[in-house]
Design a protein around this motif. Structure first.
Motif, PDB file in Angstrom:
ATOM      1  N   MET A 109     -28.970 -35.741 -59.174  1.00 21.48           N
ATOM      2  CA  MET A 109     -28.270 -34.947 -58.156  1.00 21.48           C
ATOM      3  C   MET A 109     -27.568 -35.832 -57.120  1.00 21.48           C
ATOM      4  O   MET A 109     -27.093 -35.339 -56.111  1.00 21.48           O
ATOM      5  N   ARG A 110     -27.519 -37.130 -57.357  1.00 17.92           N
ATOM      6  CA  ARG A 110     -26.922 -38.013 -56.363  1.00 17.92           C
ATOM      7  C   ARG A 110     -25.405 -37.878 -56.294  1.00 17.92           C
ATOM      8  O   ARG A 110     -24.786 -38.322 -55.323  1.00 17.92           O
ATOM      9  N   ASP A 111     -24.790 -37.314 -57.322  1.00 15.24           N
ATOM     10  CA  ASP A 111     -23.347 -37.086 -57.257  1.00 15.24           C
ATOM     11  C   ASP A 111     -23.018 -35.664 -56.823  1.00 15.24           C
ATOM     12  O   ASP A 111     -21.902 -35.196 -56.977  1.00 15.24           O
ATOM     13  N   THR A 112     -24.024 -34.965 -56.293  1.00 14.52           N
ATOM     14  CA  THR A 112     -23.848 -33.589 -55.805  1.00 14.52           C
ATOM     15  C   THR A 112     -24.103 -33.537 -54.305  1.00 14.52           C
ATOM     16  O   THR A 112     -25.102 -34.069 -53.819  1.00 14.52           O
ATOM     17  N   LEU A 113     -23.191 -32.922 -53.585  1.00 13.80           N
ATOM     18  CA  LEU A 113     -23.345 -32.710 -52.148  1.00 13.80           C
ATOM     19  C   LEU A 113     -23.560 -31.223 -51.896  1.00 13.80           C
ATOM     20  O   LEU A 113     -22.885 -30.379 -52.487  1.00 13.80           O
ATOM     21  N   THR A 114     -24.497 -30.907 -51.017  1.00 14.57           N
ATOM     22  CA  THR A 114     -24.783 -29.515 -50.682  1.00 14.57           C
ATOM     23  C   THR A 114     -24.288 -29.202 -49.282  1.00 14.57           C
ATOM     24  O   THR A 114     -24.607 -29.922 -48.328  1.00 14.57           O
ATOM     25  N   VAL A 115     -23.509 -28.140 -49.163  1.00 16.16           N
ATOM     26  CA  VAL A 115     -22.997 -27.675 -47.877  1.00 16.16           C
ATOM     27  C   VAL A 115     -23.628 -26.320 -47.580  1.00 16.16           C
ATOM     28  O   VAL A 115     -23.474 -25.371 -48.366  1.00 16.16           O
ATOM     29  N   ILE A 116     -24.349 -26.240 -46.478  1.00 17.73           N
ATOM     30  CA  ILE A 116     -25.044 -25.000 -46.105  1.00 17.73           C
ATOM     31  C   ILE A 116     -24.339 -24.374 -44.906  1.00 17.73           C
ATOM     32  O   ILE A 116     -24.189 -25.010 -43.858  1.00 17.73           O
ATOM     33  N   LEU A 117     -23.903 -23.148 -45.071  1.00 12.32           N
ATOM     34  CA  LEU A 117     -23.215 -22.419 -43.998  1.00 12.32           C
ATOM     35  C   LEU A 117     -24.268 -21.749 -43.124  1.00 12.32           C
ATOM     36  O   LEU A 117     -24.916 -20.792 -43.529  1.00 12.32           O
ATOM     37  N   ALA A 118     -24.440 -22.270 -41.914  1.00 13.62           N
ATOM     38  CA  ALA A 118     -25.525 -21.800 -41.037  1.00 13.62           C
ATOM     39  C   ALA A 118     -25.015 -21.447 -39.650  1.00 13.62           C
ATOM     40  O   ALA A 118     -25.745 -21.565 -38.673  1.00 13.62           O
ATOM     41  N   GLY A 119     -23.783 -20.994 -39.570  1.00 12.04           N
ATOM     42  CA  GLY A 119     -23.213 -20.676 -38.262  1.00 12.04           C
ATOM     43  C   GLY A 119     -23.134 -19.200 -37.971  1.00 12.04           C
ATOM     44  O   GLY A 119     -22.451 -18.785 -37.030  1.00 12.04           O
ATOM     45  N   GLY A 120     -23.828 -18.391 -38.768  1.00 14.47           N
ATOM     46  CA  GLY A 120     -23.708 -16.939 -38.641  1.00 14.47           C
ATOM     47  C   GLY A 120     -24.160 -16.394 -37.301  1.00 14.47           C
ATOM     48  O   GLY A 120     -25.229 -16.750 -36.809  1.00 14.47           O
ATOM     49  N   ARG A 121     -23.357 -15.512 -36.746  1.00 13.68           N
ATOM     50  CA  ARG A 121     -23.675 -14.902 -35.449  1.00 13.68           C
ATOM     51  C   ARG A 121     -24.822 -13.898 -35.563  1.00 13.68           C
ATOM     52  O   ARG A 121     -25.664 -13.790 -34.679  1.00 13.68           O
ATOM     53  N   GLY A 122     -24.843 -13.144 -36.654  1.00 22.00           N
ATOM     54  CA  GLY A 122     -25.927 -12.180 -36.861  1.00 22.00           C
ATOM     55  C   GLY A 122     -25.967 -11.096 -35.815  1.00 22.00           C
ATOM     56  O   GLY A 122     -27.036 -10.760 -35.291  1.00 22.00           O
ATOM     57  N   SER A 123     -24.807 -10.504 -35.508  1.00 20.55           N
ATOM     58  CA  SER A 123     -24.744  -9.510 -34.434  1.00 20.55           C
ATOM     59  C   SER A 123     -25.605  -8.285 -34.717  1.00 20.55           C
ATOM     60  O   SER A 123     -26.116  -7.645 -33.790  1.00 20.55           O
ATOM     61  N   ARG A 124     -25.812  -7.950 -35.985  1.00 18.58           N
ATOM     62  CA  ARG A 124     -26.633  -6.777 -36.321  1.00 18.58           C
ATOM     63  C   ARG A 124     -28.122  -7.046 -36.142  1.00 18.58           C
ATOM     64  O   ARG A 124     -28.931  -6.125 -36.257  1.00 18.58           O
ATOM     65  N   LEU A 125     -28.475  -8.306 -35.866  1.00 16.30           N
ATOM     66  CA  LEU A 125     -29.873  -8.656 -35.602  1.00 16.30           C
ATOM     67  C   LEU A 125     -30.167  -8.790 -34.120  1.00 16.30           C
ATOM     68  O   LEU A 125     -31.269  -9.195 -33.748  1.00 16.30           O
ATOM     69  N   GLU A 126     -29.216  -8.492 -33.275  1.00 18.30           N
ATOM     70  CA  GLU A 126     -29.492  -8.561 -31.838  1.00 18.30           C
ATOM     71  C   GLU A 126     -30.583  -7.558 -31.464  1.00 18.30           C
ATOM     72  O   GLU A 126     -30.659  -6.485 -32.054  1.00 18.30           O
ATOM     73  N   PRO A 127     -31.457  -7.892 -30.497  1.00 20.41           N
ATOM     74  CA  PRO A 127     -31.420  -9.052 -29.612  1.00 20.41           C
ATOM     75  C   PRO A 127     -32.086 -10.322 -30.167  1.00 20.41           C
ATOM     76  O   PRO A 127     -32.189 -11.304 -29.446  1.00 20.41           O
ATOM     77  N   LEU A 128     -32.531 -10.314 -31.431  1.00 20.70           N
ATOM     78  CA  LEU A 128     -33.171 -11.505 -31.978  1.00 20.70           C
ATOM     79  C   LEU A 128     -32.200 -12.676 -32.070  1.00 20.70           C
ATOM     80  O   LEU A 128     -32.612 -13.837 -32.082  1.00 20.70           O
ATOM     81  N   THR A 129     -30.889 -12.379 -32.140  1.00 22.03           N
ATOM     82  CA  THR A 129     -29.874 -13.428 -32.205  1.00 22.03           C
ATOM     83  C   THR A 129     -29.138 -13.592 -30.879  1.00 22.03           C
ATOM     84  O   THR A 129     -28.068 -14.181 -30.831  1.00 22.03           O
ATOM     85  N   ARG A 130     -29.713 -13.081 -29.824  1.00 19.81           N
ATOM     86  CA  ARG A 130     -29.080 -13.231 -28.509  1.00 19.81           C
ATOM     87  C   ARG A 130     -29.028 -14.692 -28.085  1.00 19.81           C
ATOM     88  O   ARG A 130     -28.081 -15.142 -27.431  1.00 19.81           O
ATOM     89  N   ASP A 131     -30.053 -15.460 -28.437  1.00 20.32           N
ATOM     90  CA  ASP A 131     -30.142 -16.858 -28.012  1.00 20.32           C
ATOM     91  C   ASP A 131     -30.178 -17.838 -29.178  1.00 20.32           C
ATOM     92  O   ASP A 131     -30.422 -19.027 -28.968  1.00 20.32           O
ATOM     93  N   ARG A 132     -29.957 -17.361 -30.404  1.00 21.16           N
ATOM     94  CA  ARG A 132     -30.052 -18.242 -31.562  1.00 21.16           C
ATOM     95  C   ARG A 132     -29.169 -17.723 -32.679  1.00 21.16           C
ATOM     96  O   ARG A 132     -28.830 -16.533 -32.729  1.00 21.16           O
ATOM     97  N   ALA A 133     -28.786 -18.623 -33.585  1.00 16.60           N
ATOM     98  CA  ALA A 133     -28.042 -18.222 -34.777  1.00 16.60           C
ATOM     99  C   ALA A 133     -28.972 -17.495 -35.741  1.00 16.60           C
ATOM    100  O   ALA A 133     -30.197 -17.683 -35.724  1.00 16.60           O
ATOM    101  N   LYS A 134     -28.395 -16.693 -36.616  1.00 19.06           N
ATOM    102  CA  LYS A 134     -29.189 -15.921 -37.573  1.00 19.06           C
ATOM    103  C   LYS A 134     -30.117 -16.790 -38.420  1.00 19.06           C
ATOM    104  O   LYS A 134     -31.293 -16.438 -38.611  1.00 19.06           O
ATOM    105  N   PRO A 135     -29.664 -17.958 -38.958  1.00 21.60           N
ATOM    106  CA  PRO A 135     -30.581 -18.765 -39.765  1.00 21.60           C
ATOM    107  C   PRO A 135     -31.796 -19.285 -39.004  1.00 21.60           C
ATOM    108  O   PRO A 135     -32.789 -19.681 -39.621  1.00 21.60           O
ATOM    109  N   ALA A 136     -31.727 -19.293 -37.658  1.00 23.19           N
ATOM    110  CA  ALA A 136     -32.836 -19.808 -36.853  1.00 23.19           C
ATOM    111  C   ALA A 136     -33.829 -18.727 -36.447  1.00 23.19           C
ATOM    112  O   ALA A 136     -34.826 -19.020 -35.773  1.00 23.19           O
TER     113      ALA A 136
END
Length: 425
Positions: free
Chosen positions: A1-28
C-alpha cells in the motif's frame, strides 16, 4: 500500500446534528461512549495497512485536530514513510472555502502530488462501518479501472439519499444518479438499489486531469457524485466494488449518522445483547483515545435504602464514571460522568463529565460534555415543556442539551441559550 495515498474528507459541518456540532465538526462527534465518529474510518485504514493519510478539515476543526494528536499520532512513523497529516483549508488555488467533495481534493492537489501515489483512495470521515480497503484497491488494479466505487445494497426508499448505480455483469458502472427521486433498482431485486458509499479509488493521473477539468466548469457543483463520476462513465472505466463487511454479521453494517435521530438509533444499537456493530472484536479493533481515568465505580448497594443503588442495566459505562446511588438503564455513559443518589437515567446518551444531580430523571436525552443537571430535574418526559425551556427537541421527542450549557435549578431557561429550537429530520 506504499504507492497508495488516502484522502479523508473530514470537514463536514453536520448542521442536522446540531447542537452536537455547535462546537465541533461532524467527524469529531463522540460515539459509543469512548469513540469519535472519525475513529471508524481511521481504524479501517490502520487495519487495512494504509498508513499514508491526509485528513482534510474545514469546519470547527480544533476538537478534531486535538483528538487526532491524542489518539492517532503514535500509530504512524514518519521515518518509515507513514503519516496522518491534518490539512486545514489553505486557499492555495482559490480564495474560497471548499464548495464540494471534488473541490476539497482539488484545492489540496499539490499536497497530494507531492506524495507521488499511483492510486488515491478518497473516504468520508463521518460514516460508521468496518471495511478492509486493501481488496478494493487490488480489485481496482486488476480491472484496470480509472475509478472504483464502494457499493452497498440498500432498499429503494433509502436509495433516495445516495448516489445510485447501475452495473453490468462485469461490475462496470453503466449508470449513475445522485440522490434520485425515483431510484433504479437492481435487475435481480426490484426492492433493492446499488448505492455509492462515498468510498472511491482513483488512478492518480486520471484524478488530477478530472479535477483540473472540473475546476474550470462554472456550471459544476464540484462534487464527485454529482459531476466527476457521471461525466466519466461513458469515456472511462468506472467499476463498482461490493461492500465486504468486516463486522461479520448476517447483515452488512454501514451507517450515516447524519441526523440526531439516526445518531441516537445507531448508538442505541450498541447496547443490545448481540449488537449489530461489534466493538468487542479483536480481529478488527476500533481504536480511540483512552483517557487516563480509573475504572467505573458503582456506589451503594442492597444494604442501603432500596431506591439508593448505583446500578446499570443493559448499558455501556466508560472509565471514570461513578454511579453514586443512581440507576442507569439502556444508556451509554461517557468517561467521568457522575450520576448521584436516587436519580435515574433511561434510554439516554451522556457525554464526558456530565453530572446528574440527586433525584433527577432523564429519559431519551442526549447530553453533551460538561453539562450539570441540577437536583430534582426532569428532562425527556414532556417534549413541549422541554422545548419551552430552550432544549433542542427532535420530531420523535428526543431531547438534546448542548455542550457546557448551564441549567439553573428551578428555572425554565438555559443560561445564554437562544430559546426554543426544534431539530429537523
Amino acid at each position: 500500500m506504499r504507492d497508495t495515498l488516502t484522502v479523508i474528507l473530514a470537514g463536514g459541518r453536520g448542521s442536522r446534528l446540531e447542537p452536537l456540532t455547535r462546537d465541533r465538526a461532524k467527524p469529531a462527534v463522540p460515539f459509543g461512549g469512548l469513540f469519535r465518529i472519525v475513529d471508524f474510518v481511521l481504524s479501517n485504514c490502520l487495519n487495512s495497512g494504509m498508513k499514508r493519510l491526509l485528513l482534510l478539515t474545514q469546519y470547527k476543526a480544533q476538537s478534531l485536530d486535538r483528538h487526532i494528536n491524542l489518539a492517532w499520532r503514535n500509530y504512524f512513523c514518519r521515518e518509515l514513510g507513514e503519516f496522518i497529516d491534518v490539512v486545514p483549508p489553505q486557499q492555495r488555488i482559490a480564495g474560497n472555502w471548499y464548495t464540494g467533495t471534488a473541490d476539497a481534493v482539488y484545492q489540496n492537489i499539490y499536497a497530494i502530488e507531492r506524495e507521488q501515489p499511483e492510486n488515491i483512495v478518497v473516504l468520508a470521515g463521518d460514516h460508521i462501518y468496518k471495511m478492509n480497503y486493501g481488496p478494493m484497491v487490488e480489485f481496482h488494479r486488476r480491472r484496470g479501472a480509472d475509478i472504483t466505487i464502494g457499493a452497498l445494497r440498500v432498499g429503494v426508499d433509502q436509495a433516495r439519499q445516495f448516489g445510485v448505480m447501475q452495473t453490468d455483469l462485469d461490475h462496470r458502472v453503466i449508470g449513475f444518479q445522485e440522490k434520485p427521486a425515483d431510484p433504479i433498482p437492481t435487475p435481480d431485486d426490484p426492492e433493492v438499489c446499488l448505492a455509492s458509499m462515498g468510498i472511491y479509488v482513483f488512478n492518480a493521473k486520471f484524478l488530477y486531469e478530472q479535477l483540473c477539468s472540473d475546476a474550470t466548469d462554472v456550471h459544476s457543483d464540484h462534487d464527485f457524485g454529482k459531476n466527476v463520476i457521471p461525466r466519466a462513465i461513458d469515456t472511462h472505466t468506472v467499476c463498482a466494488y461490493p461492500f465486504l463487511d468486516e463486522n461479520r454479521k448476517t447483515d452488512a453494517y454501514w451507517r450515516d449518522v447524519g441526523t440526531i435521530d439516526a445518531y441516537y438509533e445507531a448508538t442505541m444499537d450498541l447496547i443490545g445483547v448481540d449488537p449489530q456493530l461489534n466493538l468487542y472484536d479483536d480481529q478488527w479493533p476500533v481504536r480511540a483515545y483512552q483517557p487516563m481515568l480509573p475504572p467505573p465505580k458503582f456506589v451503594f448497594g442492597s444494604e442501603g435504602v432500596s431506591s439508593r443503588r448505583g446500578v446499570a442495566f443493559d448499558s455501556i459505562v466508560c472509565q471514570g464514571a461513578i454511579l453514586s446511588g443512581g440507576s442507569v438503564s439502556r444508556s451509554v455513559i461517557g468517561p467521568g460522568v457522575r450520576v448521584h443518589s436516587y436519580s435515574s437515567v433511561e434510554d439516554s446518551i451522556l457525554f464526558d463529565r456530565v453530572d446528574v444531580g440527586r433525584r433527577s430523571r432523564l429519559r431519551r436525552v442526549i447530553v453533551d460534555k460538561g453539562v450539570k443537571i441540577p437536583p430534582e430535574t426532569e428532562i425527556g418526559f414532556d417534549p413541549v415543556a422541554d422545548a419551552a425551556r430552550g432544549f433542542t427537541v427532535t420530531e420523535s421527542g428526543l431531547v438534546v442539551i448542548g455542550r457546557d450549557e448551564e441549567i439553573h435549578p428551578g428555572s425554565d431557561a438555559l443560561s445564554g441559550h437562544p430559546g426554543l429550537r426544534i431539530a429537523g429530520g
